[in-house]
Design a protein around this motif. Structure first.
Motif, PDB file in Angstrom:
ATOM      1  N   GLY A 160       0.844  -1.192   0.000  1.00 15.93           N
ATOM      2  CA  GLY A 160       0.000   0.000   0.000  1.00 15.93           C
ATOM      3  C   GLY A 160       0.876   1.236   0.000  1.00 15.93           C
ATOM      4  O   GLY A 160       1.696   1.430   0.909  1.00 15.93           O
ATOM      5  N   LEU A 161       0.725   2.075  -1.009  1.00 17.86           N
ATOM      6  CA  LEU A 161       1.593   3.239  -1.180  1.00 17.86           C
ATOM      7  C   LEU A 161       0.923   4.512  -0.683  1.00 17.86           C
ATOM      8  O   LEU A 161      -0.278   4.551  -0.425  1.00 17.86           O
ATOM      9  CB  LEU A 161       1.975   3.384  -2.662  1.00 17.86           C
ATOM     10  CG  LEU A 161       2.628   2.176  -3.316  1.00 17.86           C
ATOM     11  CD1 LEU A 161       3.055   2.514  -4.742  1.00 17.86           C
ATOM     12  CD2 LEU A 161       3.803   1.655  -2.513  1.00 17.86           C
ATOM     13  N   GLY A 162       1.723   5.554  -0.569  1.00 15.08           N
ATOM     14  CA  GLY A 162       1.232   6.841  -0.101  1.00 15.08           C
ATOM     15  C   GLY A 162       0.641   7.676  -1.217  1.00 15.08           C
ATOM     16  O   GLY A 162       0.774   7.369  -2.402  1.00 15.08           O
ATOM     17  N   GLU A 163      -0.041   8.747  -0.793  1.00 16.12           N
ATOM     18  CA  GLU A 163      -0.647   9.702  -1.716  1.00 16.12           C
ATOM     19  C   GLU A 163      -1.576   8.971  -2.675  1.00 16.12           C
ATOM     20  O   GLU A 163      -2.445   8.228  -2.233  1.00 16.12           O
ATOM     21  CB  GLU A 163       0.454  10.494  -2.426  1.00 16.12           C
ATOM     22  CG  GLU A 163       1.354  11.259  -1.455  1.00 16.12           C
ATOM     23  CD  GLU A 163       2.546  11.902  -2.126  1.00 16.12           C
ATOM     24  OE1 GLU A 163       2.706  11.755  -3.346  1.00 16.12           O
ATOM     25  OE2 GLU A 163       3.328  12.545  -1.411  1.00 16.12           O
ATOM     26  N   GLN A 164      -1.405   9.163  -3.983  1.00 17.08           N
ATOM     27  CA  GLN A 164      -2.253   8.461  -4.945  1.00 17.08           C
ATOM     28  C   GLN A 164      -1.504   7.319  -5.631  1.00 17.08           C
ATOM     29  O   GLN A 164      -1.845   6.920  -6.745  1.00 17.08           O
ATOM     30  CB  GLN A 164      -2.799   9.445  -5.993  1.00 17.08           C
ATOM     31  CG  GLN A 164      -3.912  10.354  -5.474  1.00 17.08           C
ATOM     32  CD  GLN A 164      -3.399  11.525  -4.671  1.00 17.08           C
ATOM     33  OE1 GLN A 164      -2.464  12.210  -5.084  1.00 17.08           O
ATOM     34  NE2 GLN A 164      -3.978  11.755  -3.512  1.00 17.08           N
ATOM     35  N   GLY A 165      -0.479   6.786  -4.937  1.00 14.47           N
ATOM     36  CA  GLY A 165       0.290   5.674  -5.510  1.00 14.47           C
ATOM     37  C   GLY A 165      -0.509   4.401  -5.632  1.00 14.47           C
ATOM     38  O   GLY A 165      -0.236   3.550  -6.479  1.00 14.47           O
ATOM     39  N   GLY A 166      -1.516   4.228  -4.766  1.00 15.54           N
ATOM     40  CA  GLY A 166      -2.410   3.094  -4.875  1.00 15.54           C
ATOM     41  C   GLY A 166      -1.848   1.790  -4.336  1.00 15.54           C
ATOM     42  O   GLY A 166      -0.893   1.755  -3.561  1.00 15.54           O
ATOM     43  N   LEU A 167      -2.456   0.702  -4.786  1.00 19.32           N
ATOM     44  CA  LEU A 167      -2.128  -0.649  -4.346  1.00 19.32           C
ATOM     45  C   LEU A 167      -1.339  -1.376  -5.424  1.00 19.32           C
ATOM     46  O   LEU A 167      -1.688  -1.323  -6.598  1.00 19.32           O
ATOM     47  CB  LEU A 167      -3.423  -1.419  -4.043  1.00 19.32           C
ATOM     48  CG  LEU A 167      -3.290  -2.902  -3.715  1.00 19.32           C
ATOM     49  CD1 LEU A 167      -2.623  -3.106  -2.364  1.00 19.32           C
ATOM     50  CD2 LEU A 167      -4.680  -3.564  -3.734  1.00 19.32           C
ATOM     51  N   ARG A 168      -0.277  -2.074  -5.003  1.00 21.42           N
ATOM     52  CA  ARG A 168       0.500  -2.920  -5.915  1.00 21.42           C
ATOM     53  C   ARG A 168       0.579  -4.329  -5.317  1.00 21.42           C
ATOM     54  O   ARG A 168       0.695  -4.475  -4.094  1.00 21.42           O
ATOM     55  CB  ARG A 168       1.915  -2.382  -6.126  1.00 21.42           C
ATOM     56  CG  ARG A 168       1.985  -0.880  -6.452  1.00 21.42           C
ATOM     57  CD  ARG A 168       1.441  -0.557  -7.822  1.00 21.42           C
ATOM     58  NE  ARG A 168       1.321   0.883  -8.026  1.00 21.42           N
ATOM     59  CZ  ARG A 168       2.236   1.630  -8.632  1.00 21.42           C
ATOM     60  NH1 ARG A 168       3.382   1.073  -9.073  1.00 21.42           N
ATOM     61  NH2 ARG A 168       2.043   2.929  -8.797  1.00 21.42           N
ATOM     62  N   VAL A 169       0.543  -5.348  -6.169  1.00 16.55           N
ATOM     63  CA  VAL A 169       0.733  -6.725  -5.737  1.00 16.55           C
ATOM     64  C   VAL A 169       1.846  -7.330  -6.579  1.00 16.55           C
ATOM     65  O   VAL A 169       1.828  -7.239  -7.822  1.00 16.55           O
ATOM     66  CB  VAL A 169      -0.559  -7.562  -5.879  1.00 16.55           C
ATOM     67  CG1 VAL A 169      -0.292  -9.002  -5.454  1.00 16.55           C
ATOM     68  CG2 VAL A 169      -1.690  -6.965  -5.044  1.00 16.55           C
ATOM     69  N   TYR A 170       2.816  -7.966  -5.906  1.00 16.24           N
ATOM     70  CA  TYR A 170       3.987  -8.529  -6.579  1.00 16.24           C
ATOM     71  C   TYR A 170       4.006 -10.049  -6.410  1.00 16.24           C
ATOM     72  O   TYR A 170       3.569 -10.584  -5.386  1.00 16.24           O
ATOM     73  CB  TYR A 170       5.267  -7.909  -6.012  1.00 16.24           C
ATOM     74  CG  TYR A 170       5.299  -6.402  -6.186  1.00 16.24           C
ATOM     75  CD1 TYR A 170       5.690  -5.828  -7.391  1.00 16.24           C
ATOM     76  CD2 TYR A 170       4.898  -5.554  -5.148  1.00 16.24           C
ATOM     77  CE1 TYR A 170       5.691  -4.453  -7.566  1.00 16.24           C
ATOM     78  CE2 TYR A 170       4.890  -4.169  -5.317  1.00 16.24           C
ATOM     79  CZ  TYR A 170       5.289  -3.628  -6.521  1.00 16.24           C
ATOM     80  OH  TYR A 170       5.279  -2.268  -6.690  1.00 16.24           O
ATOM     81  N   ASP A 171       4.536 -10.726  -7.443  1.00 16.68           N
ATOM     82  CA  ASP A 171       4.466 -12.183  -7.533  1.00 16.68           C
ATOM     83  C   ASP A 171       5.862 -12.791  -7.365  1.00 16.68           C
ATOM     84  O   ASP A 171       6.749 -12.558  -8.187  1.00 16.68           O
ATOM     85  CB  ASP A 171       3.873 -12.568  -8.896  1.00 16.68           C
ATOM     86  CG  ASP A 171       3.602 -14.055  -9.035  1.00 16.68           C
ATOM     87  OD1 ASP A 171       4.053 -14.843  -8.183  1.00 16.68           O
ATOM     88  OD2 ASP A 171       2.939 -14.432 -10.022  1.00 16.68           O
ATOM     89  N   ARG A 172       6.024 -13.574  -6.305  1.00 14.50           N
ATOM     90  CA  ARG A 172       7.305 -14.247  -6.058  1.00 14.50           C
ATOM     91  C   ARG A 172       7.686 -15.184  -7.200  1.00 14.50           C
ATOM     92  O   ARG A 172       8.870 -15.290  -7.566  1.00 14.50           O
ATOM     93  CB  ARG A 172       7.198 -15.057  -4.760  1.00 14.50           C
ATOM     94  CG  ARG A 172       8.418 -15.900  -4.410  1.00 14.50           C
ATOM     95  CD  ARG A 172       8.031 -16.997  -3.432  1.00 14.50           C
ATOM     96  NE  ARG A 172       7.033 -17.891  -4.027  1.00 14.50           N
ATOM     97  CZ  ARG A 172       6.250 -18.708  -3.320  1.00 14.50           C
ATOM     98  NH1 ARG A 172       6.308 -18.715  -1.999  1.00 14.50           N
ATOM     99  NH2 ARG A 172       5.381 -19.503  -3.930  1.00 14.50           N
ATOM    100  N   ASP A 173       6.699 -15.864  -7.787  1.00 10.63           N
ATOM    101  CA  ASP A 173       6.978 -16.837  -8.837  1.00 10.63           C
ATOM    102  C   ASP A 173       7.357 -16.186 -10.159  1.00 10.63           C
ATOM    103  O   ASP A 173       7.731 -16.878 -11.113  1.00 10.63           O
ATOM    104  CB  ASP A 173       5.766 -17.750  -9.036  1.00 10.63           C
ATOM    105  CG  ASP A 173       5.503 -18.620  -7.815  1.00 10.63           C
ATOM    106  OD1 ASP A 173       6.369 -18.664  -6.913  1.00 10.63           O
ATOM    107  OD2 ASP A 173       4.419 -19.254  -7.752  1.00 10.63           O
TER     108      ASP A 173
END
Length: 271
Positions: A160-173
């Motif tokens: 979860g990022l600040g300001e309007q950076g929004g949500l990111r999801v990263y994949d280990r695989d």
């Protein structure tokens, strides 16, 4: 009187003439700090955090805990005896290196840390818990990281990022490449949590609670709270969401699949 104003005008002119030199000195100092931040330097460590602890996370077995602090360190602790096991340091350089968010993989082998890291752009760092060695870096973030969470199988890392950076999801695989992004946020994301089946929920200072399915699609429209939601957590079975708020000594409970409000008695009797 005219002479006084002429004298003041002369002083102002001299001060303005010095501004380019002052600006150059400030920029040169920032450049020096940035260069120094990439070099090792001696630190006297007292064996504990020396500034506010901003986040804490544990492994699934409850054996290990990790804390992140404004003192720029990440620390791994044994929950069985309270001993400090390891100090992890991220790249620093005033005022950068502040750790706002940490997460630990369910098996306890991996630690993720983010915050106001060296940049811009910022980064999320991943470390081997046993050795403290950095295993990966997720770069090019547009804002500070305020929340981190691993999925129950350890594959996904939500940020979860600040300001309007929004949500990111990263994949280990996929070598921690980006698997999902939602930038439809109006402010910082201070809470992120995964359910055991892969559902993801977040809280933001834009006043909304969001619930995603395991494919990262919104289950229902974002729920607007009457207060400013801050932290969030699923119950172990994923049926209930608990939401804490800024400036409120209370926790709201919601159905973990529909975001329908629950009373405390319904939560405690049902789970």
């Amino acid at each position: 009187m005219a002479g006084i104003f002429r004298g003041q005008g002369s002083s102002i002119a001299r001060s303005l003439a010095l501004l380019p030199a002052l600006l150059f000195a400030v920029l040169a100092n920032f450049a020096a700090v940035a260069q120094l931040s990439e070099q090792p330097f001696l630190v006297v460590d007292p064996g504990m955090h020396t500034a506010a602890i901003k986040d804490v996370a544990v492994d699934a077995a409850g054996r290990l805990a990790v804390t992140g602090s404004d003192d720029t360190t990440v620390r791994v602790w044994s929950l069985t005896d309270g001993k400090l096991l390891r100090i992890i340091r991220t790249p620093v350089g005033p005022p950068l290196g502040l750790i706002y968010a940490v997460a630990m993989s369910p098996d306890g082998f991996l630690v993720a840390a983010g915050g106001l890291t060296v940049g811009p752009p910022g980064s999320i760092y991943l470390f081997d818990t046993r050795t403290g060695k950095m295993t990966a870096r997720i770069p090019d973030l547009p804002a500070a990281t305020y929340s981190l969470a691993f999925s129950s199988d350890g594959r996904y890392l939500a940020a979860g990022l600040g300001e309007q950076g929004g949500l990111r999801v990263y994949d280990r695989d996929r070598q921690w490449s980006e698997a999902f992004r939602d930038t439809d946020y109006g402010d910082d994301i201070h809470g992120a949590t995964f359910a055991v089946d892969g559902r993801l929920a977040t809280t933001s200072r834009d006043g909304k609670v969001r619930l995603y399915d395991r494919g990262f699609r919104l289950v229902v429209p974002p729920l607007r709270s009457s207060r400013e939601p801050f932290r969030i957590a699923f119950s172990p079975d994923g049926t209930v969401l608990a939401v804490g708020h800024v400036g409120a000594m209370a926790v709201d409970l919601f159905d973990g699949r529909s975001l329908a409000p629950l009373s405390p008695s319904a939560c405690c009797n049902g789970t």
